[in-house]
Design a protein around this motif. Structure first.
Motif, PDB file in Angstrom:
ATOM      1  N   SER A 172     -42.064  65.062   7.912  1.00  0.00           N
ATOM      2  CA  SER A 172     -40.581  65.516   7.584  1.00  0.00           C
ATOM      3  C   SER A 172     -39.645  64.942   8.365  1.00  0.00           C
ATOM      4  CB  SER A 172     -40.798  67.018   7.680  1.00  0.00           C
ATOM      5  OG  SER A 172     -40.716  67.379   9.361  1.00  0.00           O
ATOM      6  N   LEU A 173     -38.490  64.938   7.427  1.00  0.00           N
ATOM      7  CA  LEU A 173     -37.248  64.230   7.976  1.00  0.00           C
ATOM      8  C   LEU A 173     -36.529  65.200   9.288  1.00  0.00           C
ATOM      9  CD1 LEU A 173     -35.506  61.767   7.653  1.00  0.00           C
ATOM     10  CD2 LEU A 173     -34.001  63.222   6.072  1.00  0.00           C
ATOM     11  N   ALA A 174     -36.468  64.419  10.434  1.00  0.00           N
ATOM     12  CA  ALA A 174     -35.952  64.977  11.614  1.00  0.00           C
ATOM     13  C   ALA A 174     -34.273  64.843  11.632  1.00  0.00           C
ATOM     14  CB  ALA A 174     -36.570  64.544  12.902  1.00  0.00           C
ATOM     15  N   ALA A 175     -34.007  63.682  11.186  1.00  0.00           N
ATOM     16  CA  ALA A 175     -32.337  63.390  11.223  1.00  0.00           C
ATOM     17  C   ALA A 175     -32.087  62.070  10.522  1.00  0.00           C
ATOM     18  CB  ALA A 175     -31.818  63.383  12.597  1.00  0.00           C
ATOM     19  N   SER A 176     -31.132  61.745   9.848  1.00  0.00           N
ATOM     20  CA  SER A 176     -30.680  60.273   9.186  1.00  0.00           C
ATOM     21  C   SER A 176     -29.390  60.142   9.957  1.00  0.00           C
ATOM     22  CB  SER A 176     -30.761  60.412   7.945  1.00  0.00           C
ATOM     23  OG  SER A 176     -29.993  61.363   7.291  1.00  0.00           O
ATOM     24  N   LEU A 177     -28.955  58.919   9.937  1.00  0.00           N
ATOM     25  CA  LEU A 177     -27.428  58.305  10.404  1.00  0.00           C
ATOM     26  C   LEU A 177     -27.123  57.139   9.604  1.00  0.00           C
ATOM     27  CD1 LEU A 177     -25.235  58.669  12.515  1.00  0.00           C
ATOM     28  CD2 LEU A 177     -26.723  56.835  13.795  1.00  0.00           C
ATOM     29  N   PRO A 178     -26.161  57.207   8.844  1.00  0.00           N
ATOM     30  CA  PRO A 178     -25.705  56.173   8.232  1.00  0.00           C
ATOM     31  C   PRO A 178     -24.893  55.209   9.191  1.00  0.00           C
ATOM     32  CG  PRO A 178     -24.194  57.777   7.857  1.00  0.00           C
ATOM     33  CD  PRO A 178     -25.229  58.305   8.689  1.00  0.00           C
ATOM     34  N   PHE A 179     -24.929  53.782   8.753  1.00  0.00           N
ATOM     35  CA  PHE A 179     -24.201  52.946   9.746  1.00  0.00           C
ATOM     36  C   PHE A 179     -23.737  51.713   9.038  1.00  0.00           C
ATOM     37  CE2 PHE A 179     -28.476  51.183   9.415  1.00  0.00           C
ATOM     38  CZ  PHE A 179     -28.539  49.953   9.412  1.00  0.00           C
ATOM     39  N   SER A 180     -22.732  51.127   9.686  1.00  0.00           N
ATOM     40  CA  SER A 180     -21.997  49.881   9.219  1.00  0.00           C
ATOM     41  C   SER A 180     -22.127  49.083  10.389  1.00  0.00           C
ATOM     42  CB  SER A 180     -20.623  50.043   8.789  1.00  0.00           C
ATOM     43  OG  SER A 180     -20.128  48.988   8.211  1.00  0.00           O
ATOM     44  N   LEU A 181     -22.558  47.725  10.015  1.00  0.00           N
ATOM     45  CA  LEU A 181     -22.891  46.956  11.062  1.00  0.00           C
ATOM     46  C   LEU A 181     -22.112  45.255  11.087  1.00  0.00           C
ATOM     47  CD1 LEU A 181     -24.235  46.556  14.040  1.00  0.00           C
ATOM     48  CD2 LEU A 181     -26.501  45.962  12.591  1.00  0.00           C
ATOM     49  N   ASP A 182     -20.947  45.407  11.720  1.00  0.00           N
ATOM     50  CA  ASP A 182     -20.362  44.058  11.651  1.00  0.00           C
ATOM     51  C   ASP A 182     -21.230  42.711  11.619  1.00  0.00           C
ATOM     52  OD1 ASP A 182     -18.244  45.120  11.270  1.00  0.00           O
ATOM     53  OD2 ASP A 182     -17.465  45.388  13.141  1.00  0.00           O
ATOM     54  N   PRO A 183     -21.057  41.509  11.621  1.00  0.00           N
ATOM     55  CA  PRO A 183     -21.697  40.470  11.491  1.00  0.00           C
ATOM     56  C   PRO A 183     -21.859  39.951  12.962  1.00  0.00           C
ATOM     57  CG  PRO A 183     -19.830  40.064   9.837  1.00  0.00           C
ATOM     58  CD  PRO A 183     -19.811  41.190  10.417  1.00  0.00           C
ATOM     59  N   ARG A 184     -23.036  39.584  13.405  1.00  0.00           N
ATOM     60  CA  ARG A 184     -23.333  39.248  14.785  1.00  0.00           C
ATOM     61  C   ARG A 184     -23.147  40.455  15.722  1.00  0.00           C
ATOM     62  NH1 ARG A 184     -21.949  35.462  11.879  1.00  0.00           N
ATOM     63  NH2 ARG A 184     -19.749  35.335  12.198  1.00  0.00           N
ATOM     64  N   ALA A 185     -23.373  41.643  15.387  1.00  0.00           N
ATOM     65  CA  ALA A 185     -23.185  42.872  16.200  1.00  0.00           C
ATOM     66  C   ALA A 185     -24.445  43.528  16.359  1.00  0.00           C
ATOM     67  CB  ALA A 185     -22.170  43.797  15.768  1.00  0.00           C
ATOM     68  N   GLN A 186     -24.286  44.508  17.338  1.00  0.00           N
ATOM     69  CA  GLN A 186     -25.436  45.447  17.545  1.00  0.00           C
ATOM     70  C   GLN A 186     -24.994  46.891  17.557  1.00  0.00           C
ATOM     71  OE1 GLN A 186     -27.228  44.576  21.235  1.00  0.00           O
ATOM     72  NE2 GLN A 186     -25.158  45.330  22.467  1.00  0.00           N
ATOM     73  N   LEU A 187     -26.086  47.675  17.345  1.00  0.00           N
ATOM     74  CA  LEU A 187     -25.895  49.078  17.269  1.00  0.00           C
ATOM     75  C   LEU A 187     -27.000  49.972  18.227  1.00  0.00           C
ATOM     76  CD1 LEU A 187     -24.421  51.653  15.570  1.00  0.00           C
ATOM     77  CD2 LEU A 187     -26.639  51.426  13.945  1.00  0.00           C
ATOM     78  N   VAL A 188     -26.277  50.782  18.881  1.00  0.00           N
ATOM     79  CA  VAL A 188     -27.127  51.454  19.869  1.00  0.00           C
ATOM     80  C   VAL A 188     -27.079  53.132  19.458  1.00  0.00           C
ATOM     81  CG1 VAL A 188     -27.804  52.393  22.194  1.00  0.00           C
ATOM     82  CG2 VAL A 188     -26.966  49.916  21.800  1.00  0.00           C
ATOM     83  N   ILE A 189     -28.146  53.942  19.226  1.00  0.00           N
ATOM     84  CA  ILE A 189     -27.991  55.295  18.972  1.00  0.00           C
ATOM     85  C   ILE A 189     -28.535  55.957  20.083  1.00  0.00           C
ATOM     86  CG2 ILE A 189     -28.644  56.799  17.064  1.00  0.00           C
ATOM     87  CD1 ILE A 189     -28.889  54.778  15.250  1.00  0.00           C
TER      88      ILE A 189
END
Length: 84
Positions: free
Chosen positions: A19-36
């Motif tokens: 079952s789905l616990a959570a979801s998160l949309p994101f937008s990631l710029d070129p040569r960038a990183q995302l930490v959640i």
């Protein structure tokens, strides 16, 4: 995102029962990183992670890192793309 264009997508957090616990949309710029910080999205949950995005096939590089502070357990695993 090692590519030259921005990438939009979703991170899906699944419980062990599927079952789905959570979801998160994101937008990631070129040569960038995302930490959640998932402690705010699905506190105390375990399971798996799926990422979907509008970038080129296998265009994102990712890994999942988990730390359990009470016991000092940590997990660091690369994420892999699904073959076509």
């Amino acid at each position: 995102n090692p590519g030259p264009a921005a990438v939009a997508g979703h991170v899906w957090f699944w419980r062990p029962d599927g079952s789905l616990a959570a979801s998160l949309p994101f937008s990631l710029d070129p040569r960038a990183q995302l930490v959640i910080d998932t402690s705010t999205l699905a506190p105390g949950e375990g399971g798996s992670v799926t990422v979907s995005h509008d970038g080129p096939y296998a265009g994102l590089i990712g890994k999942a890192v988990a730390v359990e502070p009470l016991r000092g357990f940590s997990l660091d695993t690369p994420m892999t793309y699904r073959p076509r």
